[in-house]
Write a protein that holds these residues in place. Structure first.
Motif, PDB file in Angstrom:
ATOM      1  N   UNK A   1       0.837  -1.206   0.000  1.00 32.96           N
ATOM      2  CA  UNK A   1       0.000   0.000   0.000  1.00 32.96           C
ATOM      3  C   UNK A   1       0.871   1.255   0.000  1.00 32.96           C
ATOM      4  N   UNK A   2       1.939   1.238   0.779  1.00 33.68           N
ATOM      5  CA  UNK A   2       2.867   2.365   0.779  1.00 33.68           C
ATOM      6  C   UNK A   2       3.559   2.500  -0.573  1.00 33.68           C
ATOM      7  N   UNK A   3       3.962   1.384  -1.155  1.00 35.98           N
ATOM      8  CA  UNK A   3       4.615   1.429  -2.471  1.00 35.98           C
ATOM      9  C   UNK A   3       3.685   2.018  -3.523  1.00 35.98           C
ATOM     10  N   UNK A   4       2.428   1.589  -3.512  1.00 36.82           N
ATOM     11  CA  UNK A   4       1.470   2.034  -4.534  1.00 36.82           C
ATOM     12  C   UNK A   4       1.115   3.505  -4.378  1.00 36.82           C
ATOM     13  N   UNK A   5       0.907   3.947  -3.162  1.00 31.29           N
ATOM     14  CA  UNK A   5       0.587   5.359  -2.972  1.00 31.29           C
ATOM     15  C   UNK A   5       1.806   6.226  -3.274  1.00 31.29           C
ATOM     16  N   UNK A   6       3.000   5.732  -2.957  1.00 28.71           N
ATOM     17  CA  UNK A   6       4.211   6.446  -3.347  1.00 28.71           C
ATOM     18  C   UNK A   6       4.360   6.494  -4.864  1.00 28.71           C
ATOM     19  N   UNK A   7       3.952   5.414  -5.534  1.00 23.31           N
ATOM     20  CA  UNK A   7       4.033   5.385  -6.996  1.00 23.31           C
ATOM     21  C   UNK A   7       3.154   6.473  -7.609  1.00 23.31           C
ATOM     22  N   UNK A   8       1.988   6.705  -7.025  1.00 23.16           N
ATOM     23  CA  UNK A   8       1.130   7.789  -7.513  1.00 23.16           C
ATOM     24  C   UNK A   8       1.844   9.131  -7.383  1.00 23.16           C
ATOM     25  N   UNK A   9       2.541   9.341  -6.274  1.00 26.92           N
ATOM     26  CA  UNK A   9       3.320  10.566  -6.105  1.00 26.92           C
ATOM     27  C   UNK A   9       4.373  10.705  -7.197  1.00 26.92           C
ATOM     28  N   UNK A  10       5.087   9.617  -7.456  1.00 30.58           N
ATOM     29  CA  UNK A  10       6.133   9.629  -8.483  1.00 30.58           C
ATOM     30  C   UNK A  10       5.539   9.949  -9.849  1.00 30.58           C
ATOM     31  N   UNK A  11       4.439   9.300 -10.180  1.00 34.12           N
ATOM     32  CA  UNK A  11       3.805   9.524 -11.487  1.00 34.12           C
ATOM     33  C   UNK A  11       3.407  10.985 -11.662  1.00 34.12           C
ATOM     34  N   UNK A  12       2.792  11.552 -10.634  1.00 34.01           N
ATOM     35  CA  UNK A  12       2.333  12.944 -10.723  1.00 34.01           C
ATOM     36  C   UNK A  12       3.509  13.905 -10.877  1.00 34.01           C
TER      37      UNK A  12
ATOM     38  N   UNK B   1      -6.629   5.463   1.108  1.00 35.98           N
ATOM     39  CA  UNK B   1      -5.429   4.761   0.661  1.00 35.98           C
ATOM     40  C   UNK B   1      -5.759   3.890  -0.551  1.00 35.98           C
ATOM     41  N   UNK B   2      -6.911   3.228  -0.514  1.00 39.46           N
ATOM     42  CA  UNK B   2      -7.335   2.395  -1.639  1.00 39.46           C
ATOM     43  C   UNK B   2      -7.457   3.227  -2.909  1.00 39.46           C
ATOM     44  N   UNK B   3      -8.100   4.368  -2.809  1.00 35.86           N
ATOM     45  CA  UNK B   3      -8.296   5.218  -3.985  1.00 35.86           C
ATOM     46  C   UNK B   3      -6.951   5.656  -4.573  1.00 35.86           C
ATOM     47  N   UNK B   4      -6.054   6.071  -3.702  1.00 41.88           N
ATOM     48  CA  UNK B   4      -4.754   6.529  -4.195  1.00 41.88           C
ATOM     49  C   UNK B   4      -3.911   5.364  -4.722  1.00 41.88           C
ATOM     50  N   UNK B   5      -4.020   4.201  -4.086  1.00 46.31           N
ATOM     51  CA  UNK B   5      -3.293   3.033  -4.572  1.00 46.31           C
ATOM     52  C   UNK B   5      -3.768   2.593  -5.937  1.00 46.31           C
ATOM     53  N   UNK B   6      -5.079   2.576  -6.145  1.00 42.31           N
ATOM     54  CA  UNK B   6      -5.618   2.218  -7.457  1.00 42.31           C
ATOM     55  C   UNK B   6      -5.192   3.232  -8.513  1.00 42.31           C
ATOM     56  N   UNK B   7      -5.135   4.503  -8.125  1.00 37.66           N
ATOM     57  CA  UNK B   7      -4.681   5.537  -9.058  1.00 37.66           C
ATOM     58  C   UNK B   7      -3.209   5.322  -9.415  1.00 37.66           C
ATOM     59  N   UNK B   8      -2.418   4.912  -8.437  1.00 37.46           N
ATOM     60  CA  UNK B   8      -1.011   4.616  -8.707  1.00 37.46           C
ATOM     61  C   UNK B   8      -0.861   3.472  -9.689  1.00 37.46           C
ATOM     62  N   UNK B   9      -1.684   2.437  -9.533  1.00 42.55           N
ATOM     63  CA  UNK B   9      -1.649   1.318 -10.479  1.00 42.55           C
ATOM     64  C   UNK B   9      -2.084   1.765 -11.866  1.00 42.55           C
ATOM     65  N   UNK B  10      -3.139   2.565 -11.949  1.00 39.31           N
ATOM     66  CA  UNK B  10      -3.677   2.987 -13.240  1.00 39.31           C
ATOM     67  C   UNK B  10      -2.699   3.860 -14.016  1.00 39.31           C
ATOM     68  N   UNK B  11      -1.877   4.625 -13.307  1.00 37.10           N
ATOM     69  CA  UNK B  11      -0.934   5.512 -13.979  1.00 37.10           C
ATOM     70  C   UNK B  11       0.397   4.888 -14.316  1.00 37.10           C
ATOM     71  N   UNK B  12       0.559   3.594 -14.050  1.00 40.02           N
ATOM     72  CA  UNK B  12       1.873   2.975 -14.186  1.00 40.02           C
ATOM     73  C   UNK B  12       2.341   2.905 -15.642  1.00 40.02           C
ATOM     74  N   UNK B  13       1.471   2.500 -16.543  1.00 34.97           N
ATOM     75  CA  UNK B  13       1.880   2.346 -17.948  1.00 34.97           C
ATOM     76  C   UNK B  13       2.306   3.677 -18.555  1.00 34.97           C
ATOM     77  N   UNK B  14       1.475   4.726 -18.476  1.00 37.66           N
ATOM     78  CA  UNK B  14       1.939   6.000 -19.045  1.00 37.66           C
ATOM     79  C   UNK B  14       3.197   6.548 -18.369  1.00 37.66           C
ATOM     80  N   UNK B  15       3.363   6.306 -17.074  1.00 37.99           N
ATOM     81  CA  UNK B  15       4.566   6.781 -16.391  1.00 37.99           C
ATOM     82  C   UNK B  15       5.808   6.043 -16.887  1.00 37.99           C
ATOM     83  N   UNK B  16       5.691   4.726 -17.075  1.00 40.86           N
ATOM     84  CA  UNK B  16       6.818   3.958 -17.613  1.00 40.86           C
ATOM     85  C   UNK B  16       7.159   4.421 -19.025  1.00 40.86           C
ATOM     86  N   UNK B  17       6.138   4.726 -19.803  1.00 37.69           N
ATOM     87  CA  UNK B  17       6.349   5.227 -21.164  1.00 37.69           C
ATOM     88  C   UNK B  17       7.020   6.596 -21.138  1.00 37.69           C
ATOM     89  N   UNK B  18       6.640   7.438 -20.175  1.00 39.27           N
ATOM     90  CA  UNK B  18       7.239   8.766 -20.031  1.00 39.27           C
ATOM     91  C   UNK B  18       8.741   8.639 -19.762  1.00 39.27           C
TER      92      UNK B  18
END
Length: 281
Positions: free
Chosen positions: A178-189, A258-275
């Protein structure tokens, strides 16, 4: 406390393969089984015995390590492929995969009823950590079984901790994720904004990674999570954050934000990796 000498391993994938190799490289008598013969290449560098059936492996070892996709795979091996019926009394069965803590409790009770011992011991660090032998192992289960298994876990881990009874290992891993996923959302943004203002994204990742803003999520997105892998990782992330929410609600707490932000982190993973890949072209 008994000393484990014979170890079985099932699940020779990107993470499980290096874990099994590490076990064999530490002098344990390694026994393996794989659905696909090609998977056995993961342990070709170390001495091992390859079995043609799960039940045959179970009869040959004192500890059976499983590194599989989900809880359904665990049940399939235990019941449909006779792993539990074939294991010796007192054998230790370890689940290194990530799943539902409540399901871990059910599996643990089922295993105990058959005269064996269950540890849920998910790991963190992915295939890079498995190859480097630097995984973290979060364990749940009886203390005596954990102490016996610790020597096996140490083959591929630099941090090993018993967190409580069966289910506690999974619960701890889900909080980690959960911490990794919410942190991933921060990174993506933040990386998206960096690209918009014209900042050098690869340079930003490098310098921030060595600074107070660094994180495991930032390191992974800059290296291991490629656009080719991101879709697969995204699926696992969604599964884990939903398991997290279910487990938290079961204990009477509210995981909604936390769930909402974690799901958002997962959803943004592909475009962030592409970026990140685009910025390095």
């Amino acid at each position: 406390m008994k000393s484990i000498k014979k170890v079985g391993f099932i699940g020779l994938g990107d993470q499980g393969g290096p874990m099994a190799e590490a076990i064999g490289g530490q002098g344990f008598d390694l026994h393996v089984w794989a659905r696909r013969p090609a998977s056995l290449a993961a342990v070709r560098a170390v001495p091992h015995v390859a079995h043609e059936a799960v039940a045959e492996l179970a009869r040959s070892v004192e500890l059976i390590a499983l590194c599989l996709r989900d809880d359904a795979d665990i049940w399939n091996l235990l019941t449909d492929q006779d792993l539990l019926a074939s294991a010796a009394p007192g054998a230790i069965i370890v689940n290194h995969g990530t799943g539902d803590p409540e399901e871990a409790e059910r599996i643990g009770a089922h295993v105990a009823q058959a005269g064996a011992v269950y540890l849920d011991a998910p790991v963190s660090g992915g295939s890079p950590g498995a190859r480097a032998r630097t995984l973290t192992t979060f364990a749940g289960g009886p203390a005596e079984a954990f102490e016996a298994a610790r020597q096996v876990f140490a083959a591929f881990s630099d941090t090993v901790r018993l967190m409580g009874p069966v289910g506690a290992g999974q619960l701890t891993k889900l909080f980690n994720n959960a911490l990794t996923l919410t942190n991933m959302k921060n990174v993506e943004d933040v990386l998206a904004l960096a690209e918009q203002v014209g900042l050098n994204v690869p340079a930003l990742i490098d310098i921030v990674g060595a600074s107070s803003g660094g994180s495991a999520a930032l390191r992974a997105l800059g290296t291991d999570i490629t656009p080719e892998l991101a879709d697969h990782v995204q699926h696992l992330m969604r599964k884990d954050i939903r398991h997290f929410a279910h487990a938290v609600r079961r204990h009477g707490a509210r995981p909604d934000e936390v769930l909402e932000r974690g799901l958002a982190g997962a959803s943004g993973l592909v475009p962030a990796a592409e970026l990140v890949t685009r910025s390095r072209a």
